[in-house]
Design a protein around this motif. Structure first.
Motif, PDB file in Angstrom:
ATOM      1  N   TYR A   1       0.854  -1.391  -0.428  1.00  0.00           N
ATOM      2  CA  TYR A   1       0.060  -0.304   0.372  1.00  0.00           C
ATOM      3  C   TYR A   1       0.491   1.259   0.307  1.00  0.00           C
ATOM      4  O   TYR A   1       0.630   2.197  -0.749  1.00  0.00           O
ATOM      5  CB  TYR A   1      -1.006  -0.022   1.657  1.00  0.00           C
TER       6      TYR A   1
ATOM      7  N   HIS B   1      -7.758   2.086  -3.793  1.00  0.00           N
ATOM      8  CA  HIS B   1      -7.533   2.866  -3.114  1.00  0.00           C
ATOM      9  C   HIS B   1      -7.868   4.169  -2.996  1.00  0.00           C
ATOM     10  O   HIS B   1      -8.224   4.608  -1.885  1.00  0.00           O
ATOM     11  CB  HIS B   1      -6.167   2.337  -2.324  1.00  0.00           C
ATOM     12  N   GLU B   2      -7.888   4.774  -3.677  1.00  0.00           N
ATOM     13  CA  GLU B   2      -7.566   6.503  -3.934  1.00  0.00           C
ATOM     14  C   GLU B   2      -9.056   7.004  -4.848  1.00  0.00           C
ATOM     15  O   GLU B   2     -10.175   7.958  -4.370  1.00  0.00           O
ATOM     16  CB  GLU B   2      -6.265   6.415  -5.210  1.00  0.00           C
TER      17      GLU B   2
ATOM     18  N   THR C   1      -3.626   3.134 -12.138  1.00  0.00           N
ATOM     19  CA  THR C   1      -2.833   3.894 -11.212  1.00  0.00           C
ATOM     20  C   THR C   1      -1.888   4.941 -11.161  1.00  0.00           C
ATOM     21  O   THR C   1      -2.179   5.455 -10.899  1.00  0.00           O
ATOM     22  CB  THR C   1      -2.270   2.864 -10.249  1.00  0.00           C
TER      23      THR C   1
ATOM     24  N   ARG D   1     -16.262  -0.471  -1.740  1.00  0.00           N
ATOM     25  CA  ARG D   1     -15.349  -1.030  -1.708  1.00  0.00           C
ATOM     26  C   ARG D   1     -14.605  -2.023  -0.554  1.00  0.00           C
ATOM     27  O   ARG D   1     -14.036  -3.008  -0.660  1.00  0.00           O
ATOM     28  CB  ARG D   1     -13.576   0.037  -0.843  1.00  0.00           C
TER      29      ARG D   1
ATOM     30  N   PHE E   1     -12.975  -6.247  -1.540  1.00  0.00           N
ATOM     31  CA  PHE E   1     -12.069  -5.970  -0.443  1.00  0.00           C
ATOM     32  C   PHE E   1     -12.407  -7.948  -0.188  1.00  0.00           C
ATOM     33  O   PHE E   1     -11.437  -8.172  -0.584  1.00  0.00           O
ATOM     34  CB  PHE E   1     -11.323  -4.892   0.224  1.00  0.00           C
TER      35      PHE E   1
ATOM     36  N   ILE F   1      -4.203  -4.240  -0.574  1.00  0.00           N
ATOM     37  CA  ILE F   1      -4.352  -3.888   0.511  1.00  0.00           C
ATOM     38  C   ILE F   1      -4.424  -4.353   1.897  1.00  0.00           C
ATOM     39  O   ILE F   1      -3.719  -6.189   1.965  1.00  0.00           O
ATOM     40  CB  ILE F   1      -5.701  -4.996  -0.104  1.00  0.00           C
ATOM     41  N   ASN F   2      -4.755  -4.018   2.504  1.00  0.00           N
ATOM     42  CA  ASN F   2      -4.118  -4.435   3.326  1.00  0.00           C
ATOM     43  C   ASN F   2      -5.287  -5.446   4.516  1.00  0.00           C
ATOM     44  O   ASN F   2      -6.121  -5.716   4.912  1.00  0.00           O
ATOM     45  CB  ASN F   2      -4.817  -2.848   5.386  1.00  0.00           C
TER      46      ASN F   2
ATOM     47  N   HIS G   1      -8.531  -5.707   7.420  1.00  0.00           N
ATOM     48  CA  HIS G   1      -9.677  -6.297   6.931  1.00  0.00           C
ATOM     49  C   HIS G   1     -10.269  -7.265   6.732  1.00  0.00           C
ATOM     50  O   HIS G   1     -11.958  -7.122   7.353  1.00  0.00           O
ATOM     51  CB  HIS G   1      -9.865  -6.410   4.951  1.00  0.00           C
TER      52      HIS G   1
END
Lengths: 517, 345
Positions: free
Chosen positions: A346, A381-382, A436, B212, B216, B232-233, B237
């Motif tokens: 990330y 993510h963004e 991205t 999201r 995920f 992805i964390n 999650h």
């Protein structure tokens, strides 16, 4: 198609057990073997012979077809065409067990031992000596193992648990197991890759003893010095084809390298000279435990830095570390002149990095998801998300545009990615990262296992990206690709950078020389 | 080679003709309808009356489904990540006992906290949700950060939460709820649990499809390594997903006691397995990465129809369990077969 005169493994076994083993100078004779995988011809018109009591080395670049041939000999794959003769008799091998019972044993790179069982149990698995009650006779099994070890000069406790042994000792157990099948043909696939020098010496002693007993050994290696130390003969393969077999005493190191790489670059790579900009990624002394050490290089905007080296040289580990998959244990990384710690993918993503992994199936695709879901995963993510909700229409449009740009062949964005061809899957993954808008693009084997057309398109794309100022780090095992696409080429060997060559000075021989020290 | 010969700037996706795939949930819905019709027919033949067109029977059936259904919505999400949650039944019991102790009316003879009676309904509700949430977060944190298998982590929670539910009142049941609280299980002409179940299902259907969080969740189940590389964390999650499963088990506990008007330490036995069965019957793959809330809802209904149908036909309860077990196994066999066929194509 396959040899008409081939006897079944059962017949062969019966012949062997009757003691009437036909005598032939050759243990193995292979003619015209061909093997295709979907989309790739792995082997074509292969010849190979193995004499009694010799060590026969197999050489070739990654993907030359050595492992495929060995898997055919060991009964793991069945050839599409061609004949295999074992001691003068044609034979069809239908499974690894067939091969084993006919005296062909393979010692795999990844050792196939059961770690919670003892040495003796591992060796005699499926053939345990039984007592009168039909129970396993451990004392006899211990004795049999000890006899085997005495014969091979192996100093190991038959009752030790495999899990407690070093890699070298596990390898000894594998060899003993192979010998216990009274094998005539022993295949070793890079057996020294995890051994220390002393262990290598011991292994070579065992190999010499086995050779003296008349066993034929096929020895796959990337290490030139081993070839000269242990091999009697060697064969070179290239791009799935047989090149030559020669006695090891008749050649020099340079001869072999030329045979391994001796091909013209026949494919056109649309490499353009683009203005090279500022340094965007500067790596100094990067280290990850024992995987790689002291890796340093600069990468500039618009530049394509190729990374060459043999499998296991640490190339992919460097890429994973740069992207935060396995954070570094030492060294520094600067992105756009700022010192950064990349502790997770990330973080790398936020720094404008993108990483196309080497293994499309294991670390790339979400096979059960559709094209759009695969493509959008890194950009969520963004962008395209408001208050947690994904803007379905905006992201679908973006994905559709990207599919068009990359010429992905798919029935639609809703198609499961597993129904696409390898090349199209790869394009979807490339698209995932392009969405991205990365500044630094790390590609690990970007064209592995995809057809020529898709390959050329990915090359075209990478060149276009470089022109827009993206800095590209491209790992590849394909020499023509590295030479054709890169501005500079970094060569790695056993976890170290052995040289960085400029486009003008690089050629296949120089790279191979640095890669196979 | 092809350098830049045919680069039509941005062509639409190059299409390959292919028949549209039939959504799997439609098949499951057809199975549900088929089973219902079968019972209807058998009903006329054997009992001489309708199985479906009986308001009371239908209501009882759907009310039974509601509690399991709420749990199944949470468990479905866990299974989509490739995990499993065995603790839901015990968490139902633990939350039921604890929430019940805050839901008592002052005119009941034996109250647990005499100073905490006649509280508004949202206090026990919040307590129940909180207990479920804590259990879920504990599960998630164990799985994400200690890397122990979900099976083990939630097995531990299953045993511990059951212990808590017994310890809390030394095994004594808790009753005497306020009228206010009882409405959670009895309101809207007794349809309240069903309304809550459908609301929960709708919320998480939307969450899985359009947020999201949902994307995920599927990504982690489909390929954890690829999800990690996509930034992805995973750990954070997973905690979220198990926390939601715990929260919903807590909600199920509150709804259950409000409906039956008493809380017992032994309640919720095997609910986790019914919820998992509902998900699996509904096409949620235990391999992770696949499945929908709608499928799990239909799966829960299938279980409900079968139990209600067998009872209607006066089939012995023992036979019911035997048949139920067979159906669960059959659902997984079908799932495996589907996976294999997909791999081959």
């Amino acid at each position: 198609m396959a040899a008409q005169a081939a006897v079944s493994p059962q017949t062969m076994r019966a012949v062997r057990h009757s003691g009437a083993v036909p005598s032939s100078e050759f243990l193995l004779e292979i003619e015209g073997v061909r093997k295709e995988f979907p989309g790739v011809v792995a082997l074509d018109d292969i010849r190979f012979t193995l004499k009694r009591g010799t060590v026969h080395a197999l050489m070739g670049e990654n993907g030359a077809g050595k492992s495929t041939l060995m898997k055919i000999i060991a009964g793991i794959y069945q050839p599409d065409a061609g004949s295999i003769k074992l001691k003068g008799l044609g034979i069809r091998l239908e499974s690894p067990l067939d091969a084993l019972e006919n005296g062909i044993a393979m010692i795999h790179q990844e050792l196939n031992l059961m770690s919670f069982m003892t040495v003796a149990e591992n060796i005699w698995i499926r053939r345990e000596p039984l007592n009168r009650l039909g129970l396993v006779d451990h004392a006899r099994m211990h004795r049999m193992t000890q006899e085997l070890f005495d014969r091979l000069n192996i100093d190991l406790d038959p009752d030790a648990e495999i899990g407690s042994l070093s890699v070298a000792n596990r390898q000894m157990v594998e060899i003993a197991k192979a010998v216990s099948y009274e094998s005539d043909v022993l295949i070793m696939d890079e057996p020294t890759s995890a051994l220390t020098e002393r262990e290598v010496a011991h292994l070579f002693q065992i190999i010499r003893d086995l050779r003296a007993q008349g066993i034929g050994i096929i020895y796959i290696t990337h290490k030139m010095n081993e070839l000269f130390e242990i091999a009697d003969e060697f064969s070179v393969f290239r791009d799935g084809r047989f090149i030559a077999t020669q006695p090891a005493s008749a050649v020099t190191r340079d001869d072999i390298i030329k045979m391994m790489v001796g091909r013209e670059i026949t494919q056109m790579f649309p490499k353009e000279d683009v203005p090279i900009g500022e340094v965007v990624l500067s790596v100094k002394g990067l280290t990850l435990g024992s995987r790689f050490r002291d890796v340093s290089f600069d990468l500039r905007a618009g530049e394509i830095l190729g990374v060459a080296g043999l499998v296991g040289s640490g190339r992919s580990n460097v890429a994973e570390t740069l992207f935060g998959v396995t954070p570094a244990t030492a060294g520094s990384i600067e992105v756009f002149g700022k010192q950064v710690t990349i502790s997770s993918p990330y973080k790398a993503l936020l720094l404008g990095m993108a990483f196309l992994t080497e293994d499309r199936k294991d670390t790339g695709c979400f096979l059960s998801l559709d094209v759009q879901e695969n493509m959008q995963m890194a950009v969520l993510h963004e962008n395209f998300v408001r208050a947690g909700f994904v803007s379905e229409s905006a992201i679908a449009t973006a994905c559709e545009d990207m599919c068009g740009k990359l010429r992905v062949k798919t029935p639609g964005l809703g198609e499961r990615i597993e129904n696409l061809s390898g090349g199209n899957q790869q394009k979807v993954l490339v698209g995932r990262w392009l969405l991205t808008q990365p500044k630094i693009l790390i590609l690990d084997e970007p064209t592995r296992g995809i057809d020529v057309g898709a390959k050329a398109e990915i090359h075209r794309l990478v060149t276009e990206l470089a022109r827009t100022g993206v800095a590209v780090l491209m790992i590849s095992s394909e020499m023509p690709e590295v030479l054709g696409m890169s501005d500079r080429i970094m060569v790695m060997h056993e976890g170290r950078v052995t040289g960085i060559l400029d486009r003008s000075e690089a050629d296949q021989v120089k790279i191979m020389d640095l890669a196979a020290k | 080679m092809s350098t830049q010969t045919t680069s039509s700037a941005s062509a639409p996706i190059e299409s390959i003709a292919r028949a549209r795939r039939w959504p799997q949930e439609v098949n499951i819905l057809l199975v549900l309808l088929g089973i219902a019709l079968l019972f209807e027919l058998l009903g006329w033949f054997i009992q001489g009356q309708s199985f479906l067109f009986n308001y009371n029977r239908l209501q009882i059936m759907i009310l039974q489904v509601a509690v399991i259904g709420i749990i199944a919505v949470g468990v479905t999400q866990v299974i989509i990540t490739g995990g499993i949650d065995l603790s839901s039944g015990s968490v139902v019991a633990a939350t039921a006992m604890i929430a019940a102790s805050f839901a008592q009316s002052s005119d009941w003879a034996r109250v647990i906290y005499p100073s905490l009676t006649d509280l508004p309904f949202f206090v026990p509700l919040a307590v129940g949700l909180g207990v479920g949430l804590i259990a879920g977060i504990t599960n998630g944190a164990l799985i994400a950060y200690t890397k122990i298998p979900p099976f083990i982590a939630t097995l531990g929670m299953m045993v511990s939460a059951r212990g808590i539910s017994r310890w809390y009142t030394n095994g004594n049941p808790v009753s005497g709820f306020t009228d206010d609280f009882v409405l959670i299980g009895d309101g809207l002409g007794r349809w309240m649990p069903v309304v809550i179940f459908l609301a929960v299902a709708l919320i998480f259907h939307i969450a899985l499809r359009y947020t999201r969080y949902g994307k995920f969740t599927y990504a982690i189940g489909a390929n954890q390594q690829a999800a990690r590389v996509s930034g992805i964390n995973i750990e954070r999650h997973l905690v979220k997903v198990y926390a939601i499963a715990g929260l919903l088990a807590g909600l199920a506990g509150v709804v259950a006691i409000a409906r039956i008007k008493t809380a017992q330490a032994g309640m919720g036995m095997m609910y986790e397995l019914d919820a998992i069965a509902a998900a699996v019957i509904g096409g949620v793959s235990l391999a992770g990465g696949q499945g929908k809330i709608t499928g799990a809802v239909i799966g829960a209904l299938i279980l409900g129809v079968m139990i209600s149908g067998f009872t209607f036909l006066r089939v012995d309860a023992y036979y019911q369990d035997i048949i139920k077990g067979g159906i669960i196994v059959a659902a997984v066999v079908v799932d495996q077969y589907r996976q294999r066929r997909r791999k081959k194509s």
